[in-house]
Design an enzyme around this catalytic site. Sequence first.
Site, PDB file in Angstrom:
ATOM      1  N   ASP A 249       0.832  -1.206   0.000  1.00  0.00           N
ATOM      2  CA  ASP A 249       0.000   0.000   0.000  1.00  0.00           C
ATOM      3  C   ASP A 249       0.868   1.258   0.000  1.00  0.00           C
ATOM      4  O   ASP A 249       1.850   1.347   0.746  1.00  0.00           O
ATOM      5  CB  ASP A 249      -0.870   0.046   1.256  1.00  0.00           C
ATOM      6  CG  ASP A 249      -1.744  -1.177   1.445  1.00  0.00           C
ATOM      7  OD1 ASP A 249      -1.292  -2.284   1.123  1.00  0.00           O
ATOM      8  OD2 ASP A 249      -2.870  -1.011   1.941  1.00  0.00           O
ATOM      9  N   HIS A 311      -9.128  -0.559  -2.064  1.00  0.00           N
ATOM     10  CA  HIS A 311      -9.396   0.873  -2.197  1.00  0.00           C
ATOM     11  C   HIS A 311      -9.482   1.336  -3.645  1.00  0.00           C
ATOM     12  O   HIS A 311      -9.787   2.505  -3.887  1.00  0.00           O
ATOM     13  CB  HIS A 311      -8.348   1.690  -1.439  1.00  0.00           C
ATOM     14  CG  HIS A 311      -8.651   1.821   0.012  1.00  0.00           C
ATOM     15  ND1 HIS A 311      -9.378   2.866   0.535  1.00  0.00           N
ATOM     16  CD2 HIS A 311      -8.359   1.019   1.064  1.00  0.00           C
ATOM     17  CE1 HIS A 311      -9.507   2.715   1.836  1.00  0.00           C
ATOM     18  NE2 HIS A 311      -8.892   1.592   2.183  1.00  0.00           N
ATOM     19  N   HIS A 359      -3.617  -8.464  -3.059  1.00  0.00           N
ATOM     20  CA  HIS A 359      -3.689  -7.405  -2.058  1.00  0.00           C
ATOM     21  C   HIS A 359      -4.124  -7.933  -0.695  1.00  0.00           C
ATOM     22  O   HIS A 359      -3.502  -7.635   0.326  1.00  0.00           O
ATOM     23  CB  HIS A 359      -4.651  -6.305  -2.510  1.00  0.00           C
ATOM     24  CG  HIS A 359      -4.751  -5.186  -1.530  1.00  0.00           C
ATOM     25  ND1 HIS A 359      -3.734  -4.268  -1.348  1.00  0.00           N
ATOM     26  CD2 HIS A 359      -5.717  -4.854  -0.632  1.00  0.00           C
ATOM     27  CE1 HIS A 359      -4.077  -3.419  -0.396  1.00  0.00           C
ATOM     28  NE2 HIS A 359      -5.276  -3.754   0.054  1.00  0.00           N
TER      29      HIS A 359
END
EC number: 3.1.3.16
Length: 513
Positions: A249, A311, A359
């Site tokens: 991230d 996200h 992720h």
Amino acid sequence: MSTPTAADRAKALERKNEGNVFVKEKHFLKAIEKYTEAIDLDSTQSIYFSNRAFAHFKVDNFQSALNDCDEAIKLDPKNIKAYHRRALSCMALLEFKKARKDLNVLLKAKPNDPAATKALLTCDRFIREERFRKAIGGAENEAKISLCQTLNLSSFDANADLANYEGPKLEFEQLYDDKNAFKGAKIKNMSQEFISKMVNDLFLKGKYLPKKYVAAIISHADTLFRQEPSMVELENNSTPDVKISVCGDTHGQFYDVLNLFRKFGKVGPKHTYLFNGDFVDRGSWSCEVALLFYCLKILHPNNFFLNRGNHESDNMNKIYGFEDECKYKYSQRIFNMFAQSFESLPLATLINNDYLVMHGGLPSDPSATLSDFKNIDRFAQPPRDGAFMELLWADPQEANGMGPSQRGLGHAFGPDITDRFLRNNKLRKIFRSHELRMGGVQFEQKGKLMTVFSAPNYCDSQGNLGGVIHVVPGHGILQAGRNDDQNLIIETFEAVEHPDIKPMAYSNGGFGL
């Protein structure tokens, strides 16, 4: 619930106060430990649960925060802070009707609370949008047009930002299909010189690209992403002089991203980068990070790769700032193009048939295989269940088996789940991101899983390092008690200074504590 002794009450109060100190120092994980110790000693105090809820919220453990708020309100129905924290936890879990109920309770007690008022407006907006989606049924998907793949560049020509632009220049090619309809755009002269000038002459000086440039960059990058499978396969066993660097991230922390490249090297034929999702939201330079990454993809299509994170989705972007940042710096149309390009991002990457990178984590289906990942139809918003969602949202846990997620979405999977998946698919390790790790990279589940997080001092508050995993077959650096793999090098980096702009500075969602 047993009645605590006077001695236990006193010890619990001490632990609570120690937790409060850690909160002030923004050491939220340590605060959770202290509040838990306080609750173990005295579970009759509402404030202990609401304080722990605050700390859980700050590390994205939204379901745990919600559970603590439930207990706090049960113990003290007048604990207004618990209602506020439960409302925000519900918003994070996309439960806007539940959040609205708690916000109304809060506003009845504190009618002029600006944060609650803003949050209520956000809930109302989401609820209206959901009603609209249900009203039109399936027509929305049927009528959905790819803004990136039907882009008409000339529609931006009248914009004043283009006429006034004095920065580095790009040349565009308007693309057409066989029926002479618009088919997006292509950048004809993307170069390292353009990227350097974009960064140094514009972004680092608080300036922006013209919207026509941004639209063309998104359209071109989207075409490249769409050409990739849902699980990309990379290989450097046969080219040992090529390094593959896996980053986690970055969350709009543009200055830290630049420092990452300065420290570990630029993208190029000898250095491939894979960023493992969540490159937008939270940080207030998400547009700059996304545009830098998209330009690098255009310039180095075979040496720069992006996985999708949780996200890179509409609901997250509405809550955590990227949509509002896009609207402030560019326009709603530009955000809509970014949002559609996120749907084109791959969900996973396989490196050397040894390391699987996603992720979040592993799916709950015990029969899941790499072939299943390749066949996921990813060109949509993430669903609420299934492998697509789990690749973006799942987290590891220490206990064997499957467990509930502290976030409220996805699940937690134990070391036995990881070990079985690795054996069944003949893999060495799982690389994933999605969670802050204070050391930047953390070996977990007996070394079979690694979490890499590349946003140092996350949200200007956590004090963590950023980490990178380099895949260098046969040239790794072994570290006792840390790296046991001769093909890997683990490196970390610290946060750097940036202009005094707080995280989520452009957000209008009222989402914060």
